[in-house]
Design an enzyme around this catalytic site. Structure first.
Site, PDB file in Angstrom:
ATOM      1  N   TYR A   1      83.944  41.864  10.364  1.00 26.04           N
ATOM      2  CA  TYR A   1      82.524  42.191  10.462  1.00 26.04           C
ATOM      3  C   TYR A   1      82.252  43.547   9.812  1.00 26.04           C
ATOM      4  O   TYR A   1      81.332  43.693   9.002  1.00 26.04           O
ATOM      5  CB  TYR A   1      82.101  42.210  11.930  1.00 26.04           C
ATOM      6  CG  TYR A   1      80.663  42.602  12.148  1.00 26.04           C
ATOM      7  CD1 TYR A   1      79.641  41.676  11.953  1.00 26.04           C
ATOM      8  CD2 TYR A   1      80.326  43.897  12.561  1.00 26.04           C
ATOM      9  CE1 TYR A   1      78.306  42.032  12.154  1.00 26.04           C
ATOM     10  CE2 TYR A   1      79.002  44.252  12.772  1.00 26.04           C
ATOM     11  CZ  TYR A   1      78.002  43.314  12.568  1.00 26.04           C
ATOM     12  OH  TYR A   1      76.686  43.673  12.767  1.00 26.04           O
ATOM     13  N   ASN A   2      83.048  44.552  10.156  1.00 31.73           N
ATOM     14  CA  ASN A   2      82.880  45.882   9.579  1.00 31.73           C
ATOM     15  C   ASN A   2      82.959  45.827   8.050  1.00 31.73           C
ATOM     16  O   ASN A   2      82.150  46.437   7.353  1.00 31.73           O
ATOM     17  CB  ASN A   2      83.967  46.830  10.089  1.00 31.73           C
ATOM     18  CG  ASN A   2      83.920  47.041  11.585  1.00 31.73           C
ATOM     19  OD1 ASN A   2      82.925  46.736  12.240  1.00 31.73           O
ATOM     20  ND2 ASN A   2      85.007  47.550  12.145  1.00 31.73           N
TER      21      ASN A   2
END
Length: 257
Positions: A145-146
């Site tokens: 996600y990051n």
């Protein structure tokens, strides 16, 4: 045109208050119709509902074309497609399933913009794209996600330079704000979408902003031409900390972990 999830629902209502017509796009048709009805009741003269999966290039092209065919122009594109992951990298059991995160989070905010470009140039319009403070602060257990949000931020920073004054781009970097993700919805270590318990930081009492308040901030600041929106405001100093003393963020994670 709005790519609907939690925040864009509130954004749609905020634009409706200002008398804007809009197209709503998401996979869940029932949700779209609910949001559309509320937006009409809130002041939107015309709301077009377009169920679609915008991580598919052909679907993205279709919704842009249908939007322009219906309204005759496109002034704002609000991109917010997103799915989270909540597993340490070494505990993942099906690595191939996690390509979905990049498909949705990155390409789901690129494809619509690509097909919308000529129309946004014609109107000297705006793109509002939701990245996340995760693009700047590497929160543990959400590596994919990051990475997807960081890639999205850098992409739009690059094309903003390429577009010059033809298209205005506002990049959102919200911290913890009300959403399905914050309630624990995301990819499990086997790649299946599940509803887990809320993240560690939420359990520890990290302040959570209201999506309705963020929507007003976003529309106000995008309309005045801001390049970035970081909200809640107390996340602002993290930009400086990550540049000058990233070890402080690592220590913060260590204390909460």
């Amino acid at each position: 045109m709005f790519l609907v999830q939690n925040l864009p629902q509130k954004l749609a209502y905020e634009y409706a208050k200002r008398g804007a017509s809009m197209a709503l796009v998401a996979r869940r048709g029932k949700l779209l119709n609910t949001v559309a009805e509320a937006a009409r009741g809130g002041g939107a003269p015309d709301v077009l509902v377009l169920p679609a999966d915008i991580s598919d290039a052909d679907e993205s092209k279709r919704v842009v074309m249908e939007t322009v065919a219906h309204f005759g122009r496109l002034d704002h594109l609000v991109a917010n497609a997103g799915i989270c992951s909540g597993s340490p990298f070494e505990q993942i059991t099906d690595i191939t399933a996690f390509t979905k995160i990049m498909d949705v989070n990155f390409w789901g905010s690129i494809y619509p913009a690509y097909y919308a470009l000529p129309h946004l140039k014609a109107s000297r319009g705006k793109i509002i794209v939701n990245t996340s403070m995760a693009a700047r602060i590497p929160v543990p257990n959400t590596s994919f996600y990051n990475a997807s949000k960081a890639a999205l931020m850098r992409f739009y920073e690059t094309v903003r330079f390429e577009f010059g004054s033809e298209i205005q781009i506002t990049i959102l970097l919200p911290g913890y704000v009300e959403s399905e993700m914050l309630k624990g919805k995301g990819l499990h270590n086997d790649g299946q979408v599940v509803l887990n318990k809320p993240g560690r930081y939420v359990e520890m009492g990290v302040p959570v902003g209201r999506a309705e308040r963020l929507a007003k901030v976003v529309v106000d600041r995008a309309c005045r031409g801001d390049k970035y929106v970081t909200w809640p405001s107390w996340y602002g100093p993290f930009h400086i900390v990550m540049s000058l003393a990233p070890e402080v963020v690592d220590f913060f994670h260590y204390l909460l972990g």
